[in-house]
Design a protein around this motif. Structure first.
Motif, PDB file in Angstrom:
ATOM      1  N   TYR A  36       0.852  -1.176   0.000  1.00  0.00           N
ATOM      2  CA  TYR A  36       0.000   0.000   0.000  1.00  0.00           C
ATOM      3  C   TYR A  36       0.892   1.231   0.000  1.00  0.00           C
ATOM      4  N   GLN A  38       0.913   5.257   1.296  1.00  0.00           N
ATOM      5  CA  GLN A  38       0.217   6.211   2.166  1.00  0.00           C
ATOM      6  C   GLN A  38       0.925   7.559   2.080  1.00  0.00           C
ATOM      7  N   ARG A  41      -0.556  12.032   6.155  1.00  0.00           N
ATOM      8  CA  ARG A  41      -1.860  12.373   6.723  1.00  0.00           C
ATOM      9  C   ARG A  41      -3.031  11.971   5.837  1.00  0.00           C
ATOM     10  N   LYS A  42      -2.813  10.972   4.995  1.00  0.00           N
ATOM     11  CA  LYS A  42      -3.907  10.485   4.149  1.00  0.00           C
ATOM     12  C   LYS A  42      -4.111   8.989   4.405  1.00  0.00           C
ATOM     13  N   GLU A  43      -5.173   8.453   3.801  1.00  0.00           N
ATOM     14  CA  GLU A  43      -5.447   7.041   3.969  1.00  0.00           C
ATOM     15  C   GLU A  43      -4.545   6.185   3.088  1.00  0.00           C
ATOM     16  N   PRO A  44      -4.285   4.950   3.471  1.00  0.00           N
ATOM     17  CA  PRO A  44      -3.516   4.052   2.606  1.00  0.00           C
ATOM     18  C   PRO A  44      -4.303   3.694   1.354  1.00  0.00           C
ATOM     19  N   LEU A  46      -4.193   0.935  -2.017  1.00  0.00           N
ATOM     20  CA  LEU A  46      -3.575  -0.270  -2.543  1.00  0.00           C
ATOM     21  C   LEU A  46      -2.723   0.054  -3.761  1.00  0.00           C
ATOM     22  N   PHE A  99      -5.733  -7.761   8.534  1.00  0.00           N
ATOM     23  CA  PHE A  99      -4.551  -7.338   7.794  1.00  0.00           C
ATOM     24  C   PHE A  99      -3.497  -6.880   8.799  1.00  0.00           C
ATOM     25  N   PHE A 101      -0.248  -4.706   9.173  1.00  0.00           N
ATOM     26  CA  PHE A 101       0.469  -3.646   8.472  1.00  0.00           C
ATOM     27  C   PHE A 101       1.873  -3.473   9.039  1.00  0.00           C
ATOM     28  N   GLY A 102       2.829  -3.273   8.158  1.00  0.00           N
ATOM     29  CA  GLY A 102       4.129  -2.809   8.606  1.00  0.00           C
ATOM     30  C   GLY A 102       4.027  -1.334   8.938  1.00  0.00           C
ATOM     31  N   SER A 103       5.040  -0.809   9.584  1.00  0.00           N
ATOM     32  CA  SER A 103       5.006   0.596   9.971  1.00  0.00           C
ATOM     33  C   SER A 103       5.386   1.511   8.811  1.00  0.00           C
TER      34      SER A 103
ATOM     35  N   GLN B  42       3.945   4.694  13.515  1.00  0.00           N
ATOM     36  CA  GLN B  42       3.647   3.300  13.829  1.00  0.00           C
ATOM     37  C   GLN B  42       2.699   2.719  12.791  1.00  0.00           C
ATOM     38  N   SER B  43       2.519   1.393  12.892  1.00  0.00           N
ATOM     39  CA  SER B  43       1.656   0.704  11.943  1.00  0.00           C
ATOM     40  C   SER B  43       0.198   1.026  12.207  1.00  0.00           C
ATOM     41  N   ILE B  93      -8.774   5.276  11.261  1.00  0.00           N
ATOM     42  CA  ILE B  93      -9.125   5.040   9.851  1.00  0.00           C
ATOM     43  C   ILE B  93     -10.064   3.841   9.758  1.00  0.00           C
ATOM     44  N   GLU B 103     -11.474  -6.004  -2.697  1.00  0.00           N
ATOM     45  CA  GLU B 103     -10.525  -5.130  -2.015  1.00  0.00           C
ATOM     46  C   GLU B 103     -11.219  -4.345  -0.922  1.00  0.00           C
ATOM     47  N   GLY B 107     -11.203   4.794   4.320  1.00  0.00           N
ATOM     48  CA  GLY B 107     -11.679   6.157   4.460  1.00  0.00           C
ATOM     49  C   GLY B 107     -10.487   7.097   4.569  1.00  0.00           C
ATOM     50  N   GLN B 108     -10.781   8.388   4.594  1.00  0.00           N
ATOM     51  CA  GLN B 108      -9.719   9.393   4.596  1.00  0.00           C
ATOM     52  C   GLN B 108      -9.053   9.537   5.953  1.00  0.00           C
ATOM     53  N   ARG B 111      -8.367  12.569  12.385  1.00  0.00           N
ATOM     54  CA  ARG B 111      -7.313  12.867  13.354  1.00  0.00           C
ATOM     55  C   ARG B 111      -7.987  13.399  14.616  1.00  0.00           C
TER      56      ARG B 111
END
Lengths: 111, 115
Positions: A36, A38, A41-44, A46, A99, A101-103, B42-43, B93, B103, B107-108, B111
């Motif tokens: 993914y 990213q 400050r946004k969403e991940p 794919l 899922f 996730f790695g950092s 972090q993840s 999120i 898939e 979402g955005q 914060r």
């Protein structure tokens, strides 16, 4: 031990360079693999799934090594717009919902 | 492509108050929605998985009475952080998917800052 480990970087590369990231996973039951992207400050989002035989999508190539339990992502001809954090993600056969996730590995492509 | 809308994108609240975050799938029916939390550098960590019409499944270490999840329809899930404290400040999120074969879209993000 973390399920998924990545070098946090940052990787600072010039435009046009080729850069590779690796990611290791600890659970041998991991079944599905993804990269993914990213942005700050946004969403991940794919980028690509990773298949056993390896796969390529334009300038991006993903490889899976099950024996060594690592996944790689190769970016050729880097663009400024490739600057982002790249997240390695795995999913096991035991829980298709979860899922790991790695950092993330941060990439900065410089002009 | 499929779109998941999360609202609000940022919120500041006082300690002790509750905050509700909404996650909507805009062009598909999300049978499953996921809520994640991400602390700086972090993840993403899965907090809970919710299926429409049933109770959410929480990950170990996540307090279900503090993080209330409601997935009342196929297009909407909400996360309510109750009695928020500064340590709850994070990036939350959601993601949603139609089936196990499709898939999951994110979402955005929201914060949350608790002061």
């Amino acid at each position: 031990r973390k399920e998924v480990e990545q070098d946090p970087g940052p990787f600072n590369v010039p435009e046009g360079a080729t850069v590779a990231f690796n990611c290791t996973y600890s659970n041998s039951a991991s079944q599905s693999f993804f990269w993914y992207r990213q942005d700050c400050r946004k969403e991940p989002k794919l980028l690509m799934s990773v298949y056993s035989s390896g796969n390529e999508d334009g300038r991006f190539t993903a490889q899976l090594n099950r024996a060594s339990q690592y996944i790689s992502l190769l970016i050729r001809d880097s663009k400024l717009s490739d600057s982002a954090t790249y997240l390695c993600v795995v999913r096991t056969i035991y829980n298709f919902n979860k899922f790991y996730f790695g950092s993330g590995t941060k990439l900065n492509v410089k002009p | 492509g499929a779109v998941v809308s999360q609202h609000p994108s940022w919120v500041i609240c006082k300690s002790g108050t509750s905050v509700k975050i909404e996650c909507r799938s805009l062009d598909f029916q999300a049978t499953t929605m996921f809520w994640y939390r991400q602390f700086p550098k972090q993840s993403l960590m899965l907090m809970a998985t919710s299926n429409e019409g049933s109770k959410a499944t929480y990950e170990q270490g996540v307090e279900k009475d503090k993080f209330l999840i409601n997935h009342a329809s196929l297009t909407l899930s909400t996360l309510t952080v109750t009695s928020a404290h500064p340590e709850d400040s994070s990036f939350y999120i959601c993601s949603a998917r139609e089936t196990t074969e499709t898939e999951a879209f994110f979402g955005q993000g929201t914060r949350l800052t608790v002061v």
